[in-house]
Design a protein around this motif. Structure first.
Motif, PDB file in Angstrom:
ATOM      1  N   ALA A 187       0.851  -1.207   0.000  1.00  0.00           N
ATOM      2  CA  ALA A 187       0.000   0.000   0.000  1.00  0.00           C
ATOM      3  C   ALA A 187       0.878   1.245   0.000  1.00  0.00           C
ATOM      4  CB  ALA A 187      -0.935  -0.014   1.199  1.00  0.00           C
ATOM      5  N   VAL A 188       1.882   1.250   0.884  1.00  0.00           N
ATOM      6  CA  VAL A 188       2.781   2.400   0.991  1.00  0.00           C
ATOM      7  C   VAL A 188       3.543   2.597  -0.322  1.00  0.00           C
ATOM      8  CG1 VAL A 188       4.904   3.196   2.124  1.00  0.00           C
ATOM      9  CG2 VAL A 188       3.000   2.328   3.488  1.00  0.00           C
ATOM     10  N   GLN A 189       4.082   1.506  -0.819  1.00  0.00           N
ATOM     11  CA  GLN A 189       4.873   1.566  -2.056  1.00  0.00           C
ATOM     12  C   GLN A 189       4.024   2.087  -3.232  1.00  0.00           C
ATOM     13  OE1 GLN A 189       6.217  -2.382  -3.113  1.00  0.00           O
ATOM     14  NE2 GLN A 189       6.528  -1.755  -5.234  1.00  0.00           N
ATOM     15  N   PHE A 190       2.812   1.594  -3.363  1.00  0.00           N
ATOM     16  CA  PHE A 190       1.972   1.982  -4.498  1.00  0.00           C
ATOM     17  C   PHE A 190       1.452   3.413  -4.361  1.00  0.00           C
ATOM     18  CE2 PHE A 190       0.925  -2.795  -5.025  1.00  0.00           C
ATOM     19  CZ  PHE A 190       2.080  -2.990  -5.777  1.00  0.00           C
ATOM     20  N   ALA A 211      -7.503  -4.257   7.511  1.00  0.00           N
ATOM     21  CA  ALA A 211      -7.743  -3.388   6.346  1.00  0.00           C
ATOM     22  C   ALA A 211      -7.596  -1.926   6.762  1.00  0.00           C
ATOM     23  CB  ALA A 211      -9.138  -3.647   5.776  1.00  0.00           C
ATOM     24  N   ALA A 212      -8.126  -1.607   7.956  1.00  0.00           N
ATOM     25  CA  ALA A 212      -8.037  -0.222   8.441  1.00  0.00           C
ATOM     26  C   ALA A 212      -6.582   0.188   8.642  1.00  0.00           C
ATOM     27  CB  ALA A 212      -8.812  -0.085   9.747  1.00  0.00           C
ATOM     28  N   HIS A 213      -5.775  -0.708   9.209  1.00  0.00           N
ATOM     29  CA  HIS A 213      -4.358  -0.390   9.437  1.00  0.00           C
ATOM     30  C   HIS A 213      -3.614  -0.231   8.114  1.00  0.00           C
ATOM     31  CE1 HIS A 213      -4.524  -2.099  13.766  1.00  0.00           C
ATOM     32  NE2 HIS A 213      -4.759  -0.818  13.729  1.00  0.00           N
ATOM     33  N   LYS A 254      -4.542   3.088   6.764  1.00  0.00           N
ATOM     34  CA  LYS A 254      -3.862   4.157   7.514  1.00  0.00           C
ATOM     35  C   LYS A 254      -2.410   4.304   7.091  1.00  0.00           C
ATOM     36  CE  LYS A 254      -6.307   4.354  11.932  1.00  0.00           C
ATOM     37  NZ  LYS A 254      -6.159   4.018  13.345  1.00  0.00           N
ATOM     38  N   ALA A 255      -1.741   3.175   6.809  1.00  0.00           N
ATOM     39  CA  ALA A 255      -0.337   3.230   6.384  1.00  0.00           C
ATOM     40  C   ALA A 255      -0.229   4.024   5.075  1.00  0.00           C
ATOM     41  CB  ALA A 255       0.215   1.814   6.206  1.00  0.00           C
ATOM     42  N   GLY A 256      -1.161   3.780   4.169  1.00  0.00           N
ATOM     43  CA  GLY A 256      -1.178   4.538   2.907  1.00  0.00           C
ATOM     44  C   GLY A 256      -1.502   6.006   3.150  1.00  0.00           C
TER      45      GLY A 256
END
Ligand code: B12
Length: 208
Positions: free
Chosen positions: A18-21, A64-66, A69-71
């Protein structure tokens, strides 16, 4: 690379992806609100529907929420923009009995980005805490969030108490089950279905 990859990462609870994308989409110039709405918020709706259908449970909803949140953390500085002199003070919280805070926190992020001072009371906030915070901080606006149909009566009770006390503060309400019709019924001064709309409401209240 596409928004769909971010969406899939949230559905698959894969924080790293998620972060990477999200970073990759920012770099390729995709609109920040598109990344937020289509990549990060939309999959939570699907997760919610699967939860309703009994296909997944609270731990999965939390994962899913976490992931979301990371994104969101990657987007945060871009959403918040540059701070300017405070345009007004807003007290905000999720109402009594309700622990959901992602939407509220997003609303806060955008209000702060738009230059408002925001006092976050957190989650599960009872009527008295809202009232105290409004009075103590001389708030111009109070924002109430509710994500459960079972906590909408607490929203109604909070708005009613504020009106009864005659506090000169505008009330705005939101959260997935809340509608314009409900907001009107309980006598709230404003309703918005999303965070940018909350900023518009706040600007409108303070301009009038
Ligand atoms: C993630 C999640 C959780 C996480 C919360 C984590 C957290 N830190 O917030 C956890 C796992 C803890 C959780 C728990 C529960 N959950 Co839950 N959860 C969700 C889920 C999947 C996503 C919510 C979310 O974050 N959405 C993304 C954000 C960005 O959207 P949002 O909150 O709507 O906010 C936007 C707008 O509404 C608006 N907004 C929000 N607040 C405000 C305030 C103002 C002033 C304004 C103007 C605008 C505004 O702007 C925001 C940004 O655009 C939803 C499904 C869904 N799609 O809503 C279910 C959902 C809300 N949960 C549900 C349920 C049933 C529960 C539990 C009761 C489950 C259980 N059996 O334990 C518990 C309740 C715990 C409690 N007492 O609160 C149901 C509610 C059903 C109902 N009709 O009431 C849902 C709809 C799932 C479903 N389809 O069944 N949940």
């Amino acid at each position: 690379m596409a928004i769909q990859d971010i969406y899939n990462a949230v559905i698959e609870y894969d924080k790293d992806k998620a972060v990477q994308f999200v970073k990759a989409e920012i770099d390729s110039g995709t609109d920040i609100l598109t990344i937020l709405n289509e990549g990060l918020i939309a999959p939570l709706d699907v997760v919610g529907k699967r939860f309703s259908a009994g296909e997944l449970f609270v731990p999965e909803m939390l994962r899913a929420a976490h992931t979301m949140k990371a994104g969101l953390e990657v987007l945060r500085p871009l959403l918040a923009g540059t701070r300017s002199k405070s345009k007004g003070t807003i007290v905000i919280g999720t109402v009594k009995g309700d622990q959901h805070n992602i939407g509220k926190n997003l609303v806060i992020l955008m209000l702060e980005g738009a230059g408002f001072e925001v006092i976050d009371l957190g989650v599960d906030v009872d009527v008295d805490r809202f009232m105290e915070a409004v009075q103590k901080n001389g708030a111009d606006i109070v924002g109430l969030s509710a994500l459960l149909t079972t906590t909408m009566p607490a929203m109604e009770a909070t708005v009613a108490s504020i009106k009864e006390k005659g506090l000169s503060v505008k009330t705005m309400v939101g959260g997935a089950p809340v509608t314009e019709a409900f907001a009107n019924k309980i006598g709230a001064d404003g309703y918005s279905e999303d965070a940018p709309g909350a900023v518009e409401l706040a600007r409108g209240f303070l301009a009038s």
